[in-house]
Design an enzyme around this catalytic site. Structure first.
Site: not given
Length: 134
Positions: A90, A44-45, A87, A56
């Site tokens: 995460c 979700v940006e 990343c 994640e």
């Protein structure tokens, strides 16, 4: 426990729901607990870029909210020809709820591309067990 095919389909379904108006790069994640519960999350940006959240992280939050506490396996799916691995942040989030041998499956639209253990993705990690020897 849910099959790998079931986890892949859950990750693919939630990937389509991602909110990505800036990058246009949708990511989905599906977790299965040792008890067989499946939880999903998508990225979700946000216009204030660092405020967004990863797929994640969303799946882990859903797991905790749903009463789960351990990750049995996780599938992460992204488009493109390259592996879309979690990343660094995460990887550490997964570590909080997983063991070094927990399987992390990386998928593309066609299916699972590669599988890793958490230890392979985050060697010599720091986790909750490091805090018990005080």
């Amino acid at each position: 426990m849910a099959s790998l095919d079931t986890l892949f389909e859950a990750a693919k379904t939630i990937q389509a729901r991602a909110y990505v108006p800036y990058s246009r790069f949708k990511v989905g994640a599906a977790i299965v607990t040792p008890e067989g519960q499946v939880f999903t999350g998508c990225n979700v940006e946000n216009a204030a870029y660092p405020v967004g959240s990863c797929a994640e992280a969303g799946a882990i939050s859903a797991m905790i909210a749903g009463g789960g506490s351990r990750i049995g396996e996780i599938v992460v799916i992204g488009d493109g020809e390259h592996l879309v691995t979690p990343c660094g942040g995460c990887r550490q989030r997964i570590r909080e709820f997983a063991s070094p041998d927990t399987r992390i499956h990386i998928a593309g639209p066609e299916g699972i591309r590669k599988s890793f253990t958490l230890e392979e993705l985050l060697p010599f990690s720091f986790g909750p067990d490091n805090l018990t020897d005080r």
